[in-house]
Design an enzyme around this catalytic site. Structure first.
Site, PDB file in Angstrom:
ATOM      1  N   CYS A  92       0.868  -1.160   0.000  1.00 28.81           N
ATOM      2  CA  CYS A  92       0.000   0.000   0.000  1.00 28.81           C
ATOM      3  C   CYS A  92       0.913   1.220   0.000  1.00 28.81           C
ATOM      4  O   CYS A  92       2.114   1.094   0.269  1.00 28.81           O
ATOM      5  CB  CYS A  92      -0.892  -0.021   1.236  1.00 28.81           C
ATOM      6  SG  CYS A  92      -2.341   1.005   1.059  1.00 28.81           S
ATOM      7  N   CYS A 110      -4.289  -1.234  -2.216  1.00 32.62           N
ATOM      8  CA  CYS A 110      -4.806   0.098  -2.522  1.00 32.62           C
ATOM      9  C   CYS A 110      -4.549   0.412  -3.986  1.00 32.62           C
ATOM     10  O   CYS A 110      -3.604  -0.097  -4.583  1.00 32.62           O
ATOM     11  CB  CYS A 110      -4.186   1.156  -1.620  1.00 32.62           C
ATOM     12  SG  CYS A 110      -2.484   1.586  -1.938  1.00 32.62           S
ATOM     13  N   CYS A 135       6.711  -0.193  -9.728  1.00 27.41           N
ATOM     14  CA  CYS A 135       7.263  -0.920  -8.585  1.00 27.41           C
ATOM     15  C   CYS A 135       8.685  -1.374  -8.861  1.00 27.41           C
ATOM     16  O   CYS A 135       9.094  -1.503 -10.006  1.00 27.41           O
ATOM     17  CB  CYS A 135       6.414  -2.159  -8.286  1.00 27.41           C
ATOM     18  SG  CYS A 135       4.747  -1.780  -7.752  1.00 27.41           S
TER      19      CYS A 135
END
Length: 184
Positions: A31, A107, A115
């Protein structure tokens, strides 16, 4: 860096003994702030997943500490909270990081972010739930919101724990993990 939704192109041989470090499958819940939803999920899987899973959480922009209501809800439910901290996802992208088999965003922001490259090329899915940390109300209303989000995450986690992952190939795992997003 790779977009969160990679091609999940692991071979089935990658999902056996060599891809698992220690005991169980490594699951990383992501998240943005790593103060509420991802911490709730980490603690719930650690509590419910027995020795089949190693649970972790992290955030792209972690807060300084878990949200106080997160810890309150977990403690009221009998979870261990010692050692739960807000941490950067970079902790899990380096050469000394624990091996992660599944990365689950909880989320929408983290799901859309670029990422790090995760060692071992884990299966990645999104289980979006509301952020209880942005809710404002009385203490009782806030607690109720955190409890509700916890329960939504537990419904998904119970589905994960029930899967016989050793008998599923990569595409079946991905499909089943995606289907769990609708639970709760």
């Amino acid at each position: 860096m790779a977009n969160f939704y990679g091609d999940n192109s692991r071979s089935d041989s990658d999902l056996t003994g060599d891809s698992r470090q220690g005991s169980g499958y490594g699951v990383l819940f992501l998240c943005t702030g790593n103060s509420a939803r991802s911490i709730l999920a980490e603690a719930a899987l650690a509590h419910r997943g027995s020795n089949r899973f190693r649970s972790y959480s992290a955030g792209s922009q972690p807060k300084s500490a878990p949200h106080p209501r997160t810890l309150e809800v977990l403690e009221r439910r009998g979870y261990r909270t010692a050692g739960l901290t807000s941490k950067s996802w970079e902790v899990f992208s380096g050469p000394d990081a624990p091996l992660i088999d599944f990365v689950i965003t909880v989320c929408g922001n983290a799901a859309g972010e670029v990422c790090p490259l995760w060692p071992g090329d884990p299966i990645t899915v999104h289980w979006g739930v509301e952020d209880p940390a942005v809710f404002t109300g009385s203490a009782a209303e806030e607690r109720a919101r955190f409890e509700a989000i916890h329960d939504q995450l537990v419904a998904k986690i119970d589905g994960l724990v029930a899967l016989d992952l050793d008998r599923l190939d990569t595409s079946e795992r991905l499909s089943r993990l995606r289907a769990l997003a609708a639970r709760g």
